[in-house]
Design a protein around this motif. Structure first.
Motif, PDB file in Angstrom:
ATOM      1  N   VAL A   2       6.490  -8.117 -13.839  1.00 31.33           N
ATOM      2  CA  VAL A   2       6.749  -8.681 -12.523  1.00 31.33           C
ATOM      3  C   VAL A   2       5.585  -8.286 -11.622  1.00 31.33           C
ATOM      4  CG1 VAL A   2       8.321  -8.645 -10.551  1.00 31.33           C
ATOM      5  CG2 VAL A   2       9.226  -8.449 -12.870  1.00 31.33           C
ATOM      6  N   GLU A   3       5.034  -9.265 -10.889  1.00 27.37           N
ATOM      7  CA  GLU A   3       3.902  -8.988 -10.010  1.00 27.37           C
ATOM      8  C   GLU A   3       4.192  -9.475  -8.602  1.00 27.37           C
ATOM      9  OE1 GLU A   3       0.234 -10.471 -11.582  1.00 27.37           O
ATOM     10  OE2 GLU A   3       0.476  -9.403 -13.472  1.00 27.37           O
ATOM     11  N   ALA A   4       3.476  -8.889  -7.642  1.00 31.60           N
ATOM     12  CA  ALA A   4       3.610  -9.285  -6.243  1.00 31.60           C
ATOM     13  C   ALA A   4       2.298  -9.017  -5.521  1.00 31.60           C
ATOM     14  CB  ALA A   4       4.731  -8.500  -5.566  1.00 31.60           C
ATOM     15  N   PHE A   5       2.107  -9.729  -4.427  1.00 33.77           N
ATOM     16  CA  PHE A   5       1.027  -9.414  -3.504  1.00 33.77           C
ATOM     17  C   PHE A   5       1.639  -8.624  -2.367  1.00 33.77           C
ATOM     18  CE2 PHE A   5      -0.764 -13.221  -5.502  1.00 33.77           C
ATOM     19  CZ  PHE A   5      -2.022 -12.739  -5.836  1.00 33.77           C
ATOM     20  N   VAL A   6       0.949  -7.571  -1.932  1.00 27.95           N
ATOM     21  CA  VAL A   6       1.368  -6.817  -0.767  1.00 27.95           C
ATOM     22  C   VAL A   6       0.294  -7.019   0.291  1.00 27.95           C
ATOM     23  CG1 VAL A   6       2.061  -4.576   0.173  1.00 27.95           C
ATOM     24  CG2 VAL A   6       2.514  -5.108  -2.239  1.00 27.95           C
ATOM     25  N   LEU A   7       0.682  -7.636   1.401  1.00 24.53           N
ATOM     26  CA  LEU A   7      -0.223  -7.880   2.523  1.00 24.53           C
ATOM     27  C   LEU A   7      -0.071  -6.710   3.484  1.00 24.53           C
ATOM     28  CD1 LEU A   7       0.712 -11.628   3.072  1.00 24.53           C
ATOM     29  CD2 LEU A   7      -0.985 -10.667   1.511  1.00 24.53           C
ATOM     30  N   ILE A   8      -1.194  -6.105   3.866  1.00 23.83           N
ATOM     31  CA  ILE A   8      -1.151  -4.822   4.570  1.00 23.83           C
ATOM     32  C   ILE A   8      -1.956  -4.871   5.859  1.00 23.83           C
ATOM     33  CG2 ILE A   8      -1.786  -2.380   4.402  1.00 23.83           C
ATOM     34  CD1 ILE A   8      -1.480  -2.730   1.314  1.00 23.83           C
ATOM     35  N   GLN A   9      -1.353  -4.356   6.921  1.00 22.00           N
ATOM     36  CA  GLN A   9      -2.076  -4.120   8.165  1.00 22.00           C
ATOM     37  C   GLN A   9      -2.324  -2.618   8.258  1.00 22.00           C
ATOM     38  OE1 GLN A   9       0.571  -5.893  11.051  1.00 22.00           O
ATOM     39  NE2 GLN A   9      -0.430  -7.878  10.867  1.00 22.00           N
ATOM     40  N   THR A  10      -3.523  -2.271   8.731  1.00 24.11           N
ATOM     41  CA  THR A  10      -3.903  -0.857   8.806  1.00 24.11           C
ATOM     42  C   THR A  10      -4.297  -0.476  10.232  1.00 24.11           C
ATOM     43  OG1 THR A  10      -6.280  -1.180   8.423  1.00 24.11           O
ATOM     44  CG2 THR A  10      -4.867  -1.020   6.477  1.00 24.11           C
ATOM     45  N   GLU A  11      -4.459   0.815  10.433  1.00 19.80           N
ATOM     46  CA  GLU A  11      -5.038   1.280  11.686  1.00 19.80           C
ATOM     47  C   GLU A  11      -6.457   0.729  11.781  1.00 19.80           C
ATOM     48  OE1 GLU A  11      -4.762   5.520  11.285  1.00 19.80           O
ATOM     49  OE2 GLU A  11      -2.619   5.528  11.776  1.00 19.80           O
ATOM     50  N   VAL A  12      -6.927   0.520  13.000  1.00 14.62           N
ATOM     51  CA  VAL A  12      -8.250  -0.056  13.232  1.00 14.62           C
ATOM     52  C   VAL A  12      -9.328   0.766  12.527  1.00 14.62           C
ATOM     53  CG1 VAL A  12      -9.970  -0.617  15.005  1.00 14.62           C
ATOM     54  CG2 VAL A  12      -7.543  -1.042  15.430  1.00 14.62           C
ATOM     55  N   GLY A  13     -10.194   0.063  11.790  1.00 16.59           N
ATOM     56  CA  GLY A  13     -11.328   0.700  11.129  1.00 16.59           C
ATOM     57  C   GLY A  13     -11.019   1.398   9.819  1.00 16.59           C
ATOM     58  N   ARG A  14      -9.787   1.292   9.314  1.00 15.96           N
ATOM     59  CA  ARG A  14      -9.408   2.032   8.104  1.00 15.96           C
ATOM     60  C   ARG A  14      -9.236   1.154   6.864  1.00 15.96           C
ATOM     61  NH1 ARG A  14      -8.612   6.912   7.032  1.00 15.96           N
ATOM     62  NH2 ARG A  14      -6.458   6.694   6.384  1.00 15.96           N
ATOM     63  N   ALA A  15      -9.426  -0.150   6.976  1.00 14.73           N
ATOM     64  CA  ALA A  15      -9.127  -1.066   5.875  1.00 14.73           C
ATOM     65  C   ALA A  15      -9.883  -0.732   4.595  1.00 14.73           C
ATOM     66  CB  ALA A  15      -9.405  -2.507   6.294  1.00 14.73           C
ATOM     67  N   GLU A  16     -11.175  -0.511   4.680  1.00 11.59           N
ATOM     68  CA  GLU A  16     -11.967  -0.250   3.472  1.00 11.59           C
ATOM     69  C   GLU A  16     -11.524   1.034   2.778  1.00 11.59           C
ATOM     70  OE1 GLU A  16     -16.616   0.065   1.961  1.00 11.59           O
ATOM     71  OE2 GLU A  16     -16.205  -0.136   4.099  1.00 11.59           O
ATOM     72  N   VAL A  17     -11.317   2.086   3.538  1.00  7.69           N
ATOM     73  CA  VAL A  17     -10.900   3.378   2.976  1.00  7.69           C
ATOM     74  C   VAL A  17      -9.525   3.253   2.322  1.00  7.69           C
ATOM     75  CG1 VAL A  17     -10.257   5.749   3.579  1.00  7.69           C
ATOM     76  CG2 VAL A  17     -12.287   4.717   4.596  1.00  7.69           C
ATOM     77  N   ILE A  18      -8.608   2.585   2.996  1.00 10.32           N
ATOM     78  CA  ILE A  18      -7.259   2.421   2.462  1.00 10.32           C
ATOM     79  C   ILE A  18      -7.266   1.566   1.205  1.00 10.32           C
ATOM     80  CG2 ILE A  18      -5.007   1.375   2.943  1.00 10.32           C
ATOM     81  CD1 ILE A  18      -5.323   2.516   5.822  1.00 10.32           C
ATOM     82  N   ALA A  19      -8.058   0.494   1.195  1.00 11.13           N
ATOM     83  CA  ALA A  19      -8.144  -0.354  -0.004  1.00 11.13           C
ATOM     84  C   ALA A  19      -8.617   0.459  -1.203  1.00 11.13           C
ATOM     85  CB  ALA A  19      -9.079  -1.530   0.250  1.00 11.13           C
ATOM     86  N   LYS A  20      -9.580   1.331  -0.994  1.00  9.18           N
ATOM     87  CA  LYS A  20     -10.080   2.167  -2.089  1.00  9.18           C
ATOM     88  C   LYS A  20      -9.021   3.172  -2.544  1.00  9.18           C
ATOM     89  CE  LYS A  20     -14.939   1.612  -0.994  1.00  9.18           C
ATOM     90  NZ  LYS A  20     -16.173   2.213  -0.486  1.00  9.18           N
ATOM     91  N   GLN A  21      -8.268   3.731  -1.609  1.00  7.15           N
ATOM     92  CA  GLN A  21      -7.190   4.661  -1.969  1.00  7.15           C
ATOM     93  C   GLN A  21      -6.125   3.958  -2.793  1.00  7.15           C
ATOM     94  OE1 GLN A  21      -6.282   6.264   2.102  1.00  7.15           O
ATOM     95  NE2 GLN A  21      -5.728   8.046   0.869  1.00  7.15           N
ATOM     96  N   LEU A  22      -5.728   2.779  -2.350  1.00  6.49           N
ATOM     97  CA  LEU A  22      -4.675   2.027  -3.025  1.00  6.49           C
ATOM     98  C   LEU A  22      -5.069   1.641  -4.443  1.00  6.49           C
ATOM     99  CD1 LEU A  22      -3.599  -0.259  -0.066  1.00  6.49           C
ATOM    100  CD2 LEU A  22      -2.256   1.588  -1.087  1.00  6.49           C
TER     101      LEU A  22
END
Length: 80
Positions: A2-22
């Protein structure tokens, strides 16, 4: 699987760091930071919907800096 897309909003300026963590979390198949109303799009997968709901998605949601998520299960079950 089973697969899903998770659409995520982040704190300003944190998208790249969070994507790498995830990208390193169990069940995460891909993780990209994007432009538009969402900051990160993650594709997740598990052996069952129950596992996806109880383990994979909560693991994604607990990453620091995420402010909102929207989980979109893939309806047709097509594999990439």
């Amino acid at each position: 699987m089973v697969e899903a897309f998770v659409l995520i909003q982040t704190e300003v300026g944190r998208a790249e760091v969070i994507a790498k963590q995830l990208a390193g979390l169990p069940g995460v198949l891909s993780s990209e930071y994007v432009t538009g109303p969402y900051d990160v799009v993650v594709r997740v997968g598990a052996d069952s919907l129950a596992e996806l709901r109880s383990a994979v998605v909560p693991g994604v949601q607990q990453v620091a800096g995420i402010t909102r998520t929207l989980t979109c299960p893939i309806a047709d079950g097509a594999q990439p």
